[in-house]
Scaffold this motif. Structure first.
Motif, PDB file in Angstrom:
ATOM      1  N   HIS B  35       2.099 -81.990 -11.798  1.00 28.05           N
ATOM      2  CA  HIS B  35       1.624 -81.205 -12.947  1.00 28.05           C
ATOM      3  C   HIS B  35       1.844 -81.958 -14.259  1.00 28.05           C
ATOM      4  O   HIS B  35       1.024 -81.869 -15.178  1.00 28.05           O
ATOM      5  CB  HIS B  35       2.353 -79.858 -13.004  1.00 28.05           C
ATOM      6  N   ILE B  36       2.945 -82.693 -14.348  1.00 30.86           N
ATOM      7  CA  ILE B  36       3.189 -83.498 -15.556  1.00 30.86           C
ATOM      8  C   ILE B  36       2.149 -84.614 -15.626  1.00 30.86           C
ATOM      9  O   ILE B  36       1.582 -84.891 -16.692  1.00 30.86           O
ATOM     10  CB  ILE B  36       4.612 -84.103 -15.531  1.00 30.86           C
ATOM     11  N   SER B  39      -1.096 -83.254 -16.818  1.00 28.83           N
ATOM     12  CA  SER B  39      -1.087 -82.925 -18.256  1.00 28.83           C
ATOM     13  C   SER B  39      -1.182 -84.189 -19.111  1.00 28.83           C
ATOM     14  O   SER B  39      -1.907 -84.220 -20.108  1.00 28.83           O
ATOM     15  CB  SER B  39       0.189 -82.158 -18.611  1.00 28.83           C
ATOM     16  N   THR B  40      -0.437 -85.216 -18.741  1.00 30.25           N
ATOM     17  CA  THR B  40      -0.473 -86.444 -19.552  1.00 30.25           C
ATOM     18  C   THR B  40      -1.850 -87.102 -19.470  1.00 30.25           C
ATOM     19  O   THR B  40      -2.277 -87.754 -20.424  1.00 30.25           O
ATOM     20  CB  THR B  40       0.626 -87.441 -19.125  1.00 30.25           C
ATOM     21  N   ARG B  42      -4.680 -85.328 -19.107  1.00 31.89           N
ATOM     22  CA  ARG B  42      -5.608 -84.430 -19.811  1.00 31.89           C
ATOM     23  C   ARG B  42      -5.594 -84.623 -21.324  1.00 31.89           C
ATOM     24  O   ARG B  42      -6.615 -84.457 -21.988  1.00 31.89           O
ATOM     25  CB  ARG B  42      -5.271 -82.966 -19.466  1.00 31.89           C
ATOM     26  N   ILE B  43      -4.448 -84.969 -21.869  1.00 31.73           N
ATOM     27  CA  ILE B  43      -4.381 -85.113 -23.327  1.00 31.73           C
ATOM     28  C   ILE B  43      -4.940 -86.431 -23.827  1.00 31.73           C
ATOM     29  O   ILE B  43      -5.113 -86.626 -25.025  1.00 31.73           O
ATOM     30  CB  ILE B  43      -2.922 -84.981 -23.838  1.00 31.73           C
ATOM     31  N   ARG B  44      -5.245 -87.347 -22.895  1.00 32.96           N
ATOM     32  CA  ARG B  44      -5.757 -88.661 -23.317  1.00 32.96           C
ATOM     33  C   ARG B  44      -7.276 -88.629 -23.349  1.00 32.96           C
ATOM     34  O   ARG B  44      -7.945 -89.052 -22.422  1.00 32.96           O
ATOM     35  CB  ARG B  44      -5.230 -89.749 -22.385  1.00 32.96           C
ATOM     36  N   THR B  45      -7.791 -88.120 -24.444  1.00 37.36           N
ATOM     37  CA  THR B  45      -9.244 -88.077 -24.625  1.00 37.36           C
ATOM     38  C   THR B  45      -9.683 -89.305 -25.418  1.00 37.36           C
ATOM     39  O   THR B  45      -8.859 -90.005 -26.007  1.00 37.36           O
ATOM     40  CB  THR B  45      -9.629 -86.815 -25.413  1.00 37.36           C
ATOM     41  N   ARG B  47     -10.733 -90.987 -28.529  1.00 33.73           N
ATOM     42  CA  ARG B  47     -10.491 -90.593 -29.916  1.00 33.73           C
ATOM     43  C   ARG B  47     -10.454 -91.832 -30.798  1.00 33.73           C
ATOM     44  O   ARG B  47     -10.249 -92.939 -30.305  1.00 33.73           O
ATOM     45  CB  ARG B  47      -9.183 -89.827 -30.026  1.00 33.73           C
ATOM     46  N   PRO B  48     -10.657 -91.642 -32.099  1.00 38.96           N
ATOM     47  CA  PRO B  48     -10.562 -92.785 -33.014  1.00 38.96           C
ATOM     48  C   PRO B  48      -9.189 -93.438 -32.911  1.00 38.96           C
ATOM     49  O   PRO B  48      -8.177 -92.740 -32.778  1.00 38.96           O
ATOM     50  CB  PRO B  48     -10.755 -92.147 -34.398  1.00 38.96           C
ATOM     51  N   VAL B  49      -9.162 -94.740 -32.974  1.00 34.04           N
ATOM     52  CA  VAL B  49      -7.903 -95.461 -32.769  1.00 34.04           C
ATOM     53  C   VAL B  49      -6.878 -95.079 -33.834  1.00 34.04           C
ATOM     54  O   VAL B  49      -5.669 -95.156 -33.608  1.00 34.04           O
ATOM     55  CB  VAL B  49      -8.161 -96.979 -32.740  1.00 34.04           C
ATOM     56  N   GLY B  50      -7.350 -94.665 -34.981  1.00 28.79           N
ATOM     57  CA  GLY B  50      -6.410 -94.367 -36.068  1.00 28.79           C
ATOM     58  C   GLY B  50      -6.025 -92.912 -36.188  1.00 28.79           C
ATOM     59  O   GLY B  50      -5.366 -92.535 -37.171  1.00 28.79           O
ATOM     60  N   LEU B  51      -6.385 -92.075 -35.217  1.00 27.74           N
ATOM     61  CA  LEU B  51      -6.107 -90.632 -35.366  1.00 27.74           C
ATOM     62  C   LEU B  51      -4.606 -90.370 -35.509  1.00 27.74           C
ATOM     63  O   LEU B  51      -3.803 -90.824 -34.697  1.00 27.74           O
ATOM     64  CB  LEU B  51      -6.640 -89.846 -34.169  1.00 27.74           C
ATOM     65  N   GLU B  52      -4.262 -89.643 -36.547  1.00 23.20           N
ATOM     66  CA  GLU B  52      -2.861 -89.343 -36.828  1.00 23.20           C
ATOM     67  C   GLU B  52      -2.364 -88.216 -35.910  1.00 23.20           C
ATOM     68  O   GLU B  52      -3.111 -87.289 -35.604  1.00 23.20           O
ATOM     69  CB  GLU B  52      -2.709 -88.876 -38.285  1.00 23.20           C
ATOM     70  N   PRO B  53      -1.094 -88.256 -35.511  1.00 24.90           N
ATOM     71  CA  PRO B  53      -0.512 -87.108 -34.791  1.00 24.90           C
ATOM     72  C   PRO B  53      -0.357 -85.909 -35.720  1.00 24.90           C
ATOM     73  O   PRO B  53      -0.367 -86.056 -36.955  1.00 24.90           O
ATOM     74  CB  PRO B  53       0.856 -87.624 -34.342  1.00 24.90           C
TER      75      PRO B  53
END
Lengths: 464, 63
Positions: B35-36, B39-40, B42-45, B47-53
């Motif tokens: 399950h972990i 989840s890890t 699933r969150i890796r879509t 995205r722009p390389v510079g997207l801030e957390p």
């Protein structure tokens, strides 16, 4: 004549009219606790001396015509992660079994200054995450609608004590749904306020970027009274919003006419298929608000599973950071559920955590875009009626998505209201979600729903 | 559903955290670790390389 169970608003009217003594009310609350707690395990500790001292002070103010407001003389319980000066605060854990704080948590102090009377400390999942557990120093709380059933968590004792009418209100914390879950399964009103609206100083942390504190009560009106006394800037809490406390009471009765409401139907009908009664409850809530003048339509957000993957990874890592030192030295002092969940959290890497925070920003962006056209959102509060307490999976939050954590990720206010009853006469609930710092609008809608329906008339048989 | 974490990765994580499990606990948690992993992933879509957390903050505000 007995005053409990009763709402804060009703009890206050009696106290203000000098028809009810705060000391008698405190004694009645303590007596109910002694009678019902052996079946419910809602309280892990009663505090009769503190309660009677505070009640006597409230009664003196009553006699002098100097009541401090609607909460003066009202009995309350505090979840045992809220620090209480001179009273053990354990997190329901062997790890902190003998911890006696020197100071009250900021919100405990705020309610005491409003005149509330602390009757005792309430059961919780271990450190607000591990439960229901049967291997801790105290047993898990039971649901007053059926004591073989789960209350949901983690504010387990608060849900049980309020539903049983032992106290009309209690504190809760909500990191992934710990106020809204017990409110749903116990047939109550509970609001997770906007992140940063209420102080967390003196509250044992679970996950710092998600943790909130808030009230659970029988009605939305009572929640508004309680939240009004909790809300406000606390310089000691880095997450606390430096803005004036909102007025949550003046417009409470203004209704929902003209409000734009989005139903996140795919959350509870496709991404997670809830039981028929839960689904009917959401539809009922939407229909009542529409009849009251709101515009209601369906909206779409990213899949519920995305919100859950993001939320639980963040929660796990932040919780691990809190507990890491004790895991090395006191692993076996934790209950089985929490120690195994924390052990799993060690698998999440630093990069995983940052990626989850990046995904969180994307999800917050999607939510903000949706909220441009909505004043409120609706979805279910839980998947089903309360399950048997001995059949709750240790890893339930990983095995199926929950409906509450999306709004911890975004920090929006989200409230559970009771929308009816399902299998076995057990209550079901739905969530009303607002704009950040739009807590007053959420309360307005919840109050409009309760005013238009009769669900608040039904109490558990045990509470009679 | 994703695969569980490899046993060596799992054991290294527990050792780094100073956690000593029984064999039964270890077996359970390795199974649940899928399950972990899910989840890890699933969150890796994309995205722009510079997207801030989401945790980026403004100095001077609450600091």
């Amino acid at each position: 004549m007995s005053a409990l169970p009763g709402t804060i608003a009703d009890l206050h009217r009696l106290i203000a009219a000098r028809k009810l003594s705060p000391v008698d009310l405190a004694r009645e609350s303590l007596t109910r606790a002694e009678r019902l707690n052996p079946a419910l395990h809602a309280f892990i500790r009663l505090t009769p001396e503190v309660a009677l001292d505070q009640a006597r002070a409230a009664e003196a103010r009553q006699m002098q015509g100097a009541l401090r407001g609607p909460l003066d003389g009202i009995p309350v319980g505090h979840k045992d992660i809220f620090e209480t000066a001179g009273i053990p605060t354990t997190g329901h854990s062997r790890v902190m079994e003998h911890h006696v704080p020197a100071k009250d948590a900021t919100v405990v102090r705020a309610w005491a200054e409003a005149g509330m009377v602390t009757v005792g400390k309430l059961a919780t999942h271990e450190f607000a995450w591990g439960g229901p557990s049967f291997d801790l120093p105290w047993p898990p709380a039971r649901n007053p609608w059926d004591t073989t059933r789960f209350t949901a968590g983690s504010s387990t004792g608060t849900g049980a004590a309020v539903a049983a009418g032992i106290v009309p209100a209690g504190t809760g914390s909500d990191t992934g749904g710990s106020i809204r879950g017990p409110a749903g399964l116990c047939g109550l009103a509970g609001i997770k306020p906007t992140y940063g609206l209420c102080s967390r100083t003196g509250v044992l942390p679970l996950a710092h970027s998600l943790d909130t504190t808030g009230p659970i009560a029988w009605t939305v009106e009572d929640c508004a009274l309680l939240l009004q006394a909790m809300a406000g800037h606390d310089p000691a809490d880095p997450s606390s919003a430096n803005r004036p406390a909102p007025d949550l009471l003046t417009g409470l009765g203004d209704g929902v006419k003209g409000l734009r409401i989005g139903v996140i139907r795919h959350f509870h009908e496709a991404d997670l298929v809830v039981t028929p009664a839960v689904r009917a409850g959401v539809d009922h809530l939407a229909e009542v608000l529409r009849a009251e003048g709101a515009e209601v339509r369906d909206i779409t957000l990213p899949p519920l599973m995305d919100w859950n993957a993001t939320g639980w990874l963040i929660l796990m890592v932040e919780a691990l950071a809190v507990h890491e030192p004790w895991l090395r030295t006191r692993f076996r002092d934790y209950g089985e559920i929490l120690r195994e969940r924390l052990a799993l959290a060690t698998l999440v890497s630093g990069a995983d955590y940052v990626q989850a925070q990046r995904r969180r920003r994307e999800l917050c962006g999607a939510m903000a875009a949706t909220m441009l056209d909505c004043d409120l959102l609706l979805t279910a509060a839980q998947a089903s009626e309360a399950p048997p307490i001995d059949q709750v999976s240790k890893f339930a939050s990983l095995e199926a998505p929950g409906l509450t954590i999306p709004f911890n990720l975004t920090g929006q206010p989200a409230m559970t209201v009771c929308t009816g009853f399902g299998e076995g006469g057990l209550p079901v609930g739905a969530q009303i979600i607002g704009h950040p710092f739009g807590d007053a609008v959420v309360l307005r809608a919840g109050h409009a729903f309760e005013r238009a329906t009769a669900w608040r008339q039904r109490r558990p048989a045990l509470a009679a | 559903m994703a695969d569980p974490y490899p046993e060596a990765v799992f054991d290294a994580a527990m050792a780094r955290a100073g956690i000593v499990l029984t064999e039964a606990e270890r077996a359970t948690l390795i199974g649940v670790s899928r399950h972990i992993a899910a989840s890890t992933a699933r969150i890796r879509t994309e995205r722009p390389v510079g997207l801030e957390p989401a945790t980026i903050f403004v100095p001077g505000q609450n600091t």
